[in-house]
Motif scaffolding. Structure first.
Motif, PDB file in Angstrom:
ATOM      1  N   ILE A  15       0.200   5.074  -2.452  1.00 19.63           N
ATOM      2  CA  ILE A  15       0.560   5.100  -3.856  1.00 19.63           C
ATOM      3  C   ILE A  15      -0.350   6.115  -4.541  1.00 19.63           C
ATOM      4  N   PRO A  16       0.223   7.003  -5.362  1.00 24.09           N
ATOM      5  CA  PRO A  16      -0.600   8.053  -5.973  1.00 24.09           C
ATOM      6  C   PRO A  16      -1.860   7.470  -6.597  1.00 24.09           C
ATOM      7  N   GLY A  17      -2.941   8.134  -6.371  1.00 26.37           N
ATOM      8  CA  GLY A  17      -4.244   7.621  -6.806  1.00 26.37           C
ATOM      9  C   GLY A  17      -5.084   7.291  -5.584  1.00 26.37           C
ATOM     10  N   ASN A  18      -4.378   6.963  -4.498  1.00 27.69           N
ATOM     11  CA  ASN A  18      -5.072   6.715  -3.242  1.00 27.69           C
ATOM     12  C   ASN A  18      -5.117   7.988  -2.420  1.00 27.69           C
ATOM     13  N   GLU A  19      -6.289   8.363  -2.005  1.00 24.69           N
ATOM     14  CA  GLU A  19      -6.412   9.584  -1.223  1.00 24.69           C
ATOM     15  C   GLU A  19      -6.292   9.281   0.267  1.00 24.69           C
ATOM     16  N   ASP A  20      -6.764   8.105   0.637  1.00 26.76           N
ATOM     17  CA  ASP A  20      -6.919   7.833   2.058  1.00 26.76           C
ATOM     18  C   ASP A  20      -6.134   6.576   2.412  1.00 26.76           C
ATOM     19  N   ILE A  29       0.834  -1.205   0.000  1.00 27.34           N
ATOM     20  CA  ILE A  29       0.000   0.000   0.000  1.00 27.34           C
ATOM     21  C   ILE A  29       0.868   1.253   0.000  1.00 27.34           C
ATOM     22  N   THR A  88     -11.484  -3.311  -5.357  1.00 33.09           N
ATOM     23  CA  THR A  88     -11.565  -2.770  -4.010  1.00 33.09           C
ATOM     24  C   THR A  88     -10.267  -2.985  -3.246  1.00 33.09           C
ATOM     25  N   LYS A 147     -15.610  -0.155  -1.403  1.00 35.23           N
ATOM     26  CA  LYS A 147     -14.388   0.188  -0.684  1.00 35.23           C
ATOM     27  C   LYS A 147     -14.772   0.786   0.661  1.00 35.23           C
ATOM     28  N   PRO A 148     -14.089   0.421   1.707  1.00 40.42           N
ATOM     29  CA  PRO A 148     -14.333   1.060   3.001  1.00 40.42           C
ATOM     30  C   PRO A 148     -14.246   2.581   2.876  1.00 40.42           C
ATOM     31  N   GLU A 149     -13.403   3.035   1.963  1.00 42.91           N
ATOM     32  CA  GLU A 149     -13.249   4.464   1.774  1.00 42.91           C
ATOM     33  C   GLU A 149     -14.570   5.123   1.348  1.00 42.91           C
ATOM     34  N   PRO A 197      -4.209  -1.758  -3.908  1.00 38.67           N
ATOM     35  CA  PRO A 197      -3.683  -0.586  -3.220  1.00 38.67           C
ATOM     36  C   PRO A 197      -3.052   0.415  -4.175  1.00 38.67           C
ATOM     37  N   SER A 198      -2.850   0.008  -5.428  1.00 38.06           N
ATOM     38  CA  SER A 198      -2.252   0.930  -6.386  1.00 38.06           C
ATOM     39  C   SER A 198      -3.318   1.580  -7.262  1.00 38.06           C
ATOM     40  N   THR A 199      -4.572   1.368  -6.951  1.00 38.60           N
ATOM     41  CA  THR A 199      -5.708   1.822  -7.779  1.00 38.60           C
ATOM     42  C   THR A 199      -5.447   1.549  -9.260  1.00 38.60           C
ATOM     43  N   GLN A 243      -7.528   2.564   2.610  1.00 38.19           N
ATOM     44  CA  GLN A 243      -7.036   1.604   1.622  1.00 38.19           C
ATOM     45  C   GLN A 243      -6.304   0.461   2.312  1.00 38.19           C
ATOM     46  N   LYS A 258       0.070   1.497 -13.759  1.00 38.32           N
ATOM     47  CA  LYS A 258      -0.102   1.797 -12.343  1.00 38.32           C
ATOM     48  C   LYS A 258       0.212   0.604 -11.452  1.00 38.32           C
TER      49      LYS A 258
END
Lengths: 171, 325, 140, 670, 302
Positions: free
Chosen positions: B273-278, B250, D644, C46-48, D647-649, B282, D601
């Motif tokens: 990782i960029p793209g994840n805000e929170d 993560i 979901t 997603k939990p988010e 982690p790397s979207t 995550q 990504k």
């Protein structure tokens, strides 16, 4: 016998009471009769046993059968519970009915002696005559149970007096 | 030779570890100084006053590095001044970027924290219940002030506009070197980005099951959860696979997976990782996915009883919900 | 004005969404508080998203999936359970009232249950009052 | 910028009677990117659809939101409208303001209207973020696999073969025929089971399009609809089937003894045996687990040489075989031979088993005179262990009193809660057959209730009563064993309201139908799921009774749930027809609402790989040698569990993307 | 297990103390220390507290179990009924957290706490599982050669098997007592009413006539099918019923035979050579002849 008007029977209340008294399987019973087929109470010729009792309760008959003593002939052998295909625990239902009867004091007078004994000595079955018998086989006159311990008897009385049984005023 | 890039360093609430990473560049830093001119470095290196910075001309610093989190009104004050003086402002290190470990203090009230720090720790002797006050009169004549304590920790971008982010606690010196290289060469990503290679720790981790020789190696679901105090992990096998909750998947891997190299699971200091805000959300989602069953989940929850502290170890003040609360 | 809670429901299209449709077919009554966001599987939530919804002021969030063994995708709902159980616990750790978040298994045959869940959830949310995060930015 | 058109349906008074449609329309106009908002009494009617068509045609809208009923029923209709006008059909979103609004909030019109506005806003928010998606197609292998050679498998195979498809019919036993081949007669017509089944077995065995693979098991199934790669393990028969003529000489010569499963364990067979007399194919096998290696000679070892004659000493089976099909000195691979086949569709027809009597401790399972109904079936069959003579196993005496017990293991929470559906009827059949042949027999049948829902079934049952067969309502709780092997059945007669005892010579237990013990790993190989009763789960209990969650795999017969022969045949033919659809189409559509990995990504952490319920995700190496995830689009079903978790979207689920869902959340909290 | 808490119940110490004495003789001789459970009360019998209120029942049973827990021993009981009551109570307390709470509250009144550490075993379980038939065979000096036994395992030791620590392979066709008797050298043939109810207990006090009907059926099944030399049981209630009811049935003229009745450990004690005056002294149905057969003329009760 006249037809029973089922719509007029208070089914919910009786079923609720049975459940509260431990007969949680009452609504599961499908009257398959497996319990009755091996029940000693039925085999000995008592009128109200297993599935018939459960049907009565399911249909709201409680007042009508409250005085019937068949339930008190239940040996607690639990064979019914072992085979019930619905896992309804028939034995628990019989005992739930017993408890409903007991709480209305619809019990035979012969049931009181063991209760009084229990309260007094900690033993349901006790007789003074046992002392001689015990000595005759080389034992002390009293076993090391509550019969020889005032403290243990007191503990028993505390448990009984503080229970719903104590509230019934049987002791 | 082109004009040197004017840089400034400002430490807010933090340990100056990020700045140590700059120093850790050692001879590379010497090389870099051919292109850089440090015009401000406080309070770590130079003892300067607020006014020293305030008196500089606006936009006179090309690049400002701010490390540490925002906890005191002084931090807010200084961050705003630095913003005005800097053309480019970098949240340097995970505290400035996401709040850092100290950000977890936001889960407690100011009163609780003071009680703990100044009263209830075993080594504290404070019978008169003296707690820090923003101002006090000493000997009836010296009116002394202290910076005031804010209600919660904030990230730099909750105070001022931030141009770039660098993760790490502290950032690995090679990461710092690469970032400075990018600055000097002007090859910067779009504004608002993290300066990172953008890949997870797993990408650089030699233990990644997908990297193992032979296609028979696959990641598997976690059937047990271990704390790092339990047993000794196999140094060659993916720690997550062994039940040690590693946040490598993560987390930005610009550190080169240094913790993994010494058998310690990644705890997420690199940031998302960029793209994840929170980050925390995550982390929870990913871990909740890889746990095999309810039993494993229950084990994680019993071994890490405070999930907010666990998943948001470095990122609480930046979290979607926490930052609102 | 009387407080009407705003509930965002994430509903898997095979079970809970279908259960909500069935509630309609059966004309089950429940308060107009829930708005569903259809997802293929509760494992997509997603939990988010839940945190986002709460952060933006939703009074309650529901994640609805299939009962164990019913998942159209075999075991997506097991992932949901793991994630959402942890999320619920984490909401509490964060000092947010976890009662504002529910994870329910509602099958496509449980229209009545859907209505009951929403009625009950709405009742609870009315007792809890509006989400304290609603409205004004408290962002920095 | 999107141009979203919103169309609000009154659905007669279904919506319009509760929701203020006018108000909803007006509100929709205020939403970002909404260019037009219209209403109609029935949006799904031709005039309703026409409104949308015109707006698209006029270039007014490029994304469509219909606020009406549930997308579960009407989304396909409106998507067709878009497609018809040349607009990508996935640029459509439905707002469910009927099923989830007007119908449930009829008592709160203002609340319903307010909710409708929010639902529409959410749909518009999603629509603004919709992207066109392309349906994809893959070619289909025109061949089918049928797993299981019972009556269901045989009929499914025959239908598929007759439609011109290549069919591989796999059966684990040496012969096809299944349980039906074990039955004596069939209800309600009392036809001889073998007489009606054998010709069909021969048809299947000789059909040019059917490749019969008996004594074989499924090793693995990979791939997807249209392109399944199947590995079939052909078990080692230790007899050369090319040479075997099915004469049975080896079976006669074999000295080993093991219970004969075909006769439900009532007698023994040798290790070398032929499955049953009418077997198709009629070939011998040697069951090595029971082979006693006569003469101390294991398979694959050279024979000893006789000191007297100087000739090799052959094993009895080798010596007996006139065709020279048995050669024990040849070393053979015990695991058998793996055969790879490629098929476009699969029919699972793996049948069932009945519970063994050992499960029912209160019913004297140790007594040889307590039989399962399947054992009785063999006991009265002309091809059975007694040649059709009705003699009880304990002592070979002819029984005079028989008790039949129904629901043994069925409708029982300790075993199976389901009704096994055929027991009532087959017990009546057995009772009638016996009573016809031996009118003096006293027959008691203990039922909880008699279930005869089928054509001519109840007549069949009342016929049994007419014959003097005693029907007793009441479940049997126990059996005592009496001296000389008799049994005291302790029952209850509900109509007498009394306990009854029957001293029976023979007790027959109608034990429950269940799936084989090893069905779970098999189900996992096919990615199929089992239902609460342990049977294969169909996709929909009513409307998709032969489909499974795995496209291209279909169910037939008792593996899906207990059923009688006509129902089994009907379902088999239905499964065959369904399986033939993709085979005849030549190509199958792949739903585009599935997940895809953005390789740029992806960090290669591999978290997603074990999560996929369909094993659609694999790790591949990119040019730099780093692992990256890849999703096989034909295997992905679009659940989004990986999306979901990522982690790397890096994983996107088309149709349910991050920005679409976030937009909906924003719209609903606005 | 090398020691066990001896839970006596009521029938054994007060009505059949010779059974109690047989415990004290045979168990130490077979390597099991018998630990007294001072202050133990009635289990409580099915007809008492369990017939009125579940929580009172569980409190009394729970109290008895805590006595063993304090001594860090498991419980061994010689009465089937006590075994059933205690096993069910323990199971219920362990499996129903709500009931457990109430038990904790009630036992709190007398400063006790239910831990759940002591198991409930029956005398026959200890003999069969812990001592074993081989050790029994080794220790007998007077084997039961040429004697035929009808066994009576009794019902409360069989059902509901779910709650019991030791289970028969098939609770409807039990073999533990049969094997124990065979270990003494006797022939133990099957009879059809093996697990029929003896009619004792609550039924006997509710309706003696009907109760006697059941025991009569059972006796006739034994007599007609196998004609045993004795009846052997491990249930004190069954023991009292078979012993006492035969006398009444004979007096009423309903049966014309009598079969001596032993509790298993009485018989075992005799086979080990213990004094019948101590271990098998009290009975309604005469046992002298059979005791003489076992131990020879030297050892008679009277």
């Amino acid at each position: 016998m006249a037809a029973i008007n089922l719509t007029k029977m208070d089914k919910k209340e009786v079923i609720q009471k049975v459940i509260e008294n431990g007969g949680t399987g009452i609504t599961k019973c499908i009257q398959c009769n497996a319990c009755a087929s091996v029940c000693p109470v039925a085999k000995a010729g008592f009128p109200l046993y297993g599935r018939l009792l459960f049907r009565k309760l399911q249909t709201g008959h409680f007042e009508e059968i409250i005085e019937d003593s068949s339930s008190w002939a239940c040996q607690a052998c639990n064979r019914c519970t072992e085979i019930c295909p619905r896992d309804a625990k028939p034995f628990e239902m019989v005992f739930a009915f017993r408890r409903m009867q007991a709480n209305e004091l619809a019990i035979s007078t012969s049931a009181f002696t063991p209760l009084m004994n229990l309260h007094a000595t900690g033993h349901a079955v006790y007789s003074e005559a046992s002392k001689d018998l015990r000595v005759s086989v080389g034992l002390s006159p009293e076993p090391v149970t509550s019969i020889s311990s005032e403290e243990a008897q007191q503990e028993m009385r505390t448990l009984l007096d503080n229970s719903p049984m104590g509230e019934l005023g049987i002791f | 030779m082109a004009e040197k890039v004017k840089v400034g360093f400002l430490l807010l609430g933090g340990c100056a570890g990020c700045e140590m990473s700059v120093v850790d560049l050692s001879e590379k830093l010497v090389d870099a100084l051919e292109h850089l001119e440090v015009v401000f470095w406080a309070p770590t290196v130079a003892d300067v006053k607020y006014n020293d910075l305030a008196s500089m001309a606006d936009k006179s610093i090309d690049v400002a590095f701010i490390d540490g989190m925002v906890r005191l009104d002084e931090h807010i004050h200084m961050a705003k001044i630095m913003r005005a003086k800097a053309k480019t402002l970098i949240a340097f290190g995970i505290c400035a970027a996401l709040g850092g470990t100290a950000g977890l203090s936001s889960l407690h009230t100011k009163e609780e924290l003071f009680q703990k720090a100044f009263k209830n720790t075993p080594t504290t002797d404070n019978p008169d219940n003296i707690f820090p006050q923003p101002s006090c009169l000493v000997d009836g004549k010296y009116d002394l002030t202290l910076p005031a304590y804010e209600d919660k920790v904030r990230t730099l971008n909750q105070i001022v506009d931030v141009d770039y982010y660098i993760g790490g606690c502290p950032p690995h010196h090679s990461h710092v070197g690469a970032a400075i290289g990018a600055l000097v060469s002007g090859q910067l990503p779009p504004k608002g980005s993290w300066i990172t290679n953008g890949k997870a720790v797993c990408d650089v981790c030699r233990r990644n099951p997908a990297k193992k020789e032979g296609s028979s190696q696959h990641r598997t679901m976690l059937s047990k959860v271990m704390r790092t105090t339990e047993g000794t992990p196999d140094p060659d096998i993916c720690l997550l696979q062994q039940g040690y909750i590693c946040f490598g998947a993560i987390t930005q891997g610009d550190c080169g997976g240094s913790c993994l190299n010494v058998n310690i699971p990644c705890r997420g200091c690199g940031g998302p990782i960029p793209g994840n805000e929170d980050y925390g959300a995550q982390a929870l989602s990913t871990m909740g996915s890889i746990l095999k069953d309810e039993k494993a989940t229950a084990e994680l929850m019993s071994k890490y009883p405070n999930l907010a502290k666990f998943f948001y170890r470095y990122a609480l003040p930046s979290g979607t919900l926490p930052k609102k609360m | 004005m009387e407080f009407v809670p705003n509930i965002i429901g994430f509903a898997c299209q095979w079970c809970t969404y279908a259960g909500a449709d069935l509630a309609g077919n059966l004309r089950c009554k429940y308060p107009p508080t829930v708005k569903l966001i259809k997802v293929p599987c509760s494992g997509r939530v997603k939990p988010e998203y839940v945190m986002q919804a709460l952060a933006q002021g939703a009074d309650g969030v529901l994640v609805g999936g299939c009962h164990f063994g019913d998942c159209h995708y075999k075991d997506g709902n097991h992932k949901t359970k793991n994630r959402m159980d942890m999320l619920k616990s984490m909401l509490g750790d964060l000092g947010f009232d976890p009662r504002r978040f529910r994870r329910e298994w509602i099958s496509g045959a449980e229209g009545k249950k859907f209505a009951e869940v929403i009625t009950d959830f709405t009742k609870e949310l009315i007792e809890l009052g509006p989400n304290p995060l609603k409205g004004g930015e408290n962002n920095g | 910028m999107a141009k979203v058109g919103v169309y609000v349906c009154h659905c007669g008074s279904n919506i319009g009677g509760v929701v203020d449609v006018e108000d909803v329309c007006k509100h929709a106009e205020t939403l970002s990117d909404v260019v037009v908002s219209r209403q109609n009494l029935f949006m799904c009617s031709d005039p309703g659809q026409e409104i949308i068509r015109q707006d698209i045609n006029n270039g007014l809208v490029d994304k469509v939101v219909v606020a009406a009923c549930t997308p579960r029923t009407h989304e396909p209709i409106f998507r067709k409208v878009l497609e018809g006008e040349g607009l990508n059909k996935y640029l459509f979103e439905m707002a469910n303001i009927r099923d989830q609004d007007s119908w449930v909030h009829a008592n709160d019109k203002a609340g319903a209207t307010a909710k409708a506005k929010q639902i529409v806003a959410s749909a518009v928010a999603k629509a603004r973020n919709l992207q066109p998606l392309e349906d994809k197609y893959v070619d289909v292998t025109k061949a089918a696999l049928v797993i299981g050679g019972g009556v269901a498998g045989i009929f499914a195979a025959l239908d598929l073969a007759n439609m011109g498809n290549k069919v591989y019919l796999v059966e684990k036993e040496p012969s096809i025929g299944g349980v039906m081949a074990q039955l004596d007669k069939t209800f309600p017509t009392n036809d001889c089971s073998a007489c009606i089944l054998t010709p069909v077995m021969v048809d299947a065995g000789t059909h040019p399009n059917i490749e019969l693979l008996t004594y074989s098991e499924i090793d693995s199934v990979e791939g997807y609809i249209g392109n399944f790669d199947v590995k079939i393990r052909r078990k080692q028969a230790y007899v050369d089937w090319e040479k075997c003529t099915g004469c049975g000489a080896c079976a006669d010569a074999c000295p080993a003894k093991t219970p004969d499963a075909f006769n439900a364990g009532l007698n023994n067979r040798g290790a070398a045996y032929i499955h049953f007399p009418q077997a198709v194919p009629k070939k011998a096998v040697i069951d090595m687990t029971h082979c006693i290696n006569c003469g101390g000679r294991k398979i694959g070892s050279e024979p000893k040489i006789s000191k007297k004659t100087g000739n090799p000493i052959l094993a009895p089976c080798e010596k007996a075989c006139p065709a020279g099909a048995i050669n024990r000195s040849v070393a053979v691979d015990e695991g058998g031979r793996i055969m790879d086949v490629k098929v476009g569709a699969i029919v699972v027809a793996t049948g069932y088993k009945v519970m063994e009597k050992e499960n029912f401790k209160n019913l004297a399972p140790d007594s040889p005179n307590v039989l399962t109904a399947l054992q009785l079936e063999r006991l009265i069959s002309a091809t059975g262990p007694t040649g059709g003579q009705f003699l009880r196993p304990g002592d070979g005496k002819k029984p005079h009193t028989i008790s039949f017990l129904s629901c043994v293991g069925s409708r029982d929470e300790r075993h199976h809660t389901h009704c096994s559906r055929v027991c009532c009827m087959y017990m009546i059949k057995q009772a009638k057959l016996l009573k016809e042949k031996y009118p003096d027999l006293e027959i008691y049948m203990h039922f909880m209730d008699v279930r005869t829902p089928g054509k001519d079934f109840d007549e069949y049952y009342t016929g049994a009563i007419d014959m003097g067969i005693n029907i007793i309502r009441g479940r049997v709780g126990g059996i005592d064993t009496l001296p000389e092997g008799n049994l005291r059945v302790m029952g209850y007669d509900s109509d007498l309201a009394a306990n009854i005892e029957i001293d029976a010579d023979l007790v027959v237990l109608a034990t429950a139908i269940e799936l084989q013990d090893d069905i779970k790993p098999f189900a996992q190989k096919l990615s199929l799921t089992l239902d609460g009763s342990g049977f294969f789960k169909e996709l929909h209990p009513k409307l998709k009774p032969v489909d499974t969650p795995v496209e291209g795999i279909f169910l037939a017969g008792c593996c899906q749930g207990p059923k009688d022969i006509p129902d089994t045949v009907a379902q088999a033919k239905g499964a065959a027809a369904s399986a033939a659809v993709p085979l005849s189409q030549g190509r199958v559509r792949i739903n585009p609402t599935i997940s895809e990995v953005n390789q740029e990504k992806c960090s290669g952490c591999g978290i997603c790989e074990p999560l996929c319920p369909y094993a659609a995700i694999s790790m591949i190496e990119n040019v730099a040698g780093h692992p990256r995830a890849r999703i096989e689009m034909t295997q992905c079903k679009g659940c989004g569990v990986c999306t979901t978790a990522c982690p790397s979207t890096a994983i996107q689920l088309y149709g349910y993307t991050e920005d679409q869902i976030m937009a909906q959340i924003c719209a609903l909290t606005a | 297990m090398d020691k066990c808490g001896m839970y006596l119940g009521c029938n054994i110490p007060f009505k059949a103390p010779d059974i109690e004495q047989s415990f004290y003789k045979v168990f130490p001789a077979l390597g099991i220390e018998v630990v007294d459970m001072e202050g133990a009360t009635c289990c409580p019998a099915w007809g008492t507290a369990p017939s009125f209120d579940v929580d009172t029942w569980l409190a009394v049973s729970g109290r008895n179990i805590t006595i063993a827990e304090q001594k860090n021993v498991d419980i061994m009981t010689g009465c089937n009924s006590c075994f059933g009551v205690l096993s069910e109570a323990r199971h219920m307390i362990n499996h129903d957290p709500e009931r457990k709470k109430t038990v904790d509250r009630n036992l709190g009144l007398i400063n006790r706490k239910f831990q759940g550490t002591s198991e409930i075993y029956h005398v026959s379980h200890v003999l069969y599982k812990n001592i074993g038939v081989d050790k029994i065979k080794e220790n007998i000096t007077h084997p039961l050669t040429d004697l035929k036994i009808a066994v009576q395992p009794g019902c409360h030791i069989l059902w509901p098997s779910e709650v019991m620590a030791v289970k028969e392979k098939n609770s409807f066709f039990p073999t533990i007592l049969k094997e124990l008797c065979q270990a003494l050298g006797a022939d133990v043939p099957h009879y059809s009413k093996l697990n029929a109810c003896c009619g004792m207990g609550a039924m006997r006090s509710t309706d003696q006539v009907r109760s006697l009907g059941l025991v009569k059926d059972k006796l006739i099944s034994m007599q007609e099918e196998i004609a045993p030399d004795m009846i052997v049981t491990t249930c004190s209630s069954c023991y009292l019923q078979f012993d006492g009811a035969q006398k009444i049935l004979r007096e009423k003229g309903e049966i014309d035979f009598q079969i001596p009745v032993f509790y298993y450990t009485q018989l075992l004690a005799l086979c080990m050579g213990f004094d019948p005056k101590q271990v098998a002294a009290i009975s309604e149905t005469p046992r002298d002849a059979i005791i003489q057969k076992i131990q020879g003329a030297t050892r008679l009760v009277n």
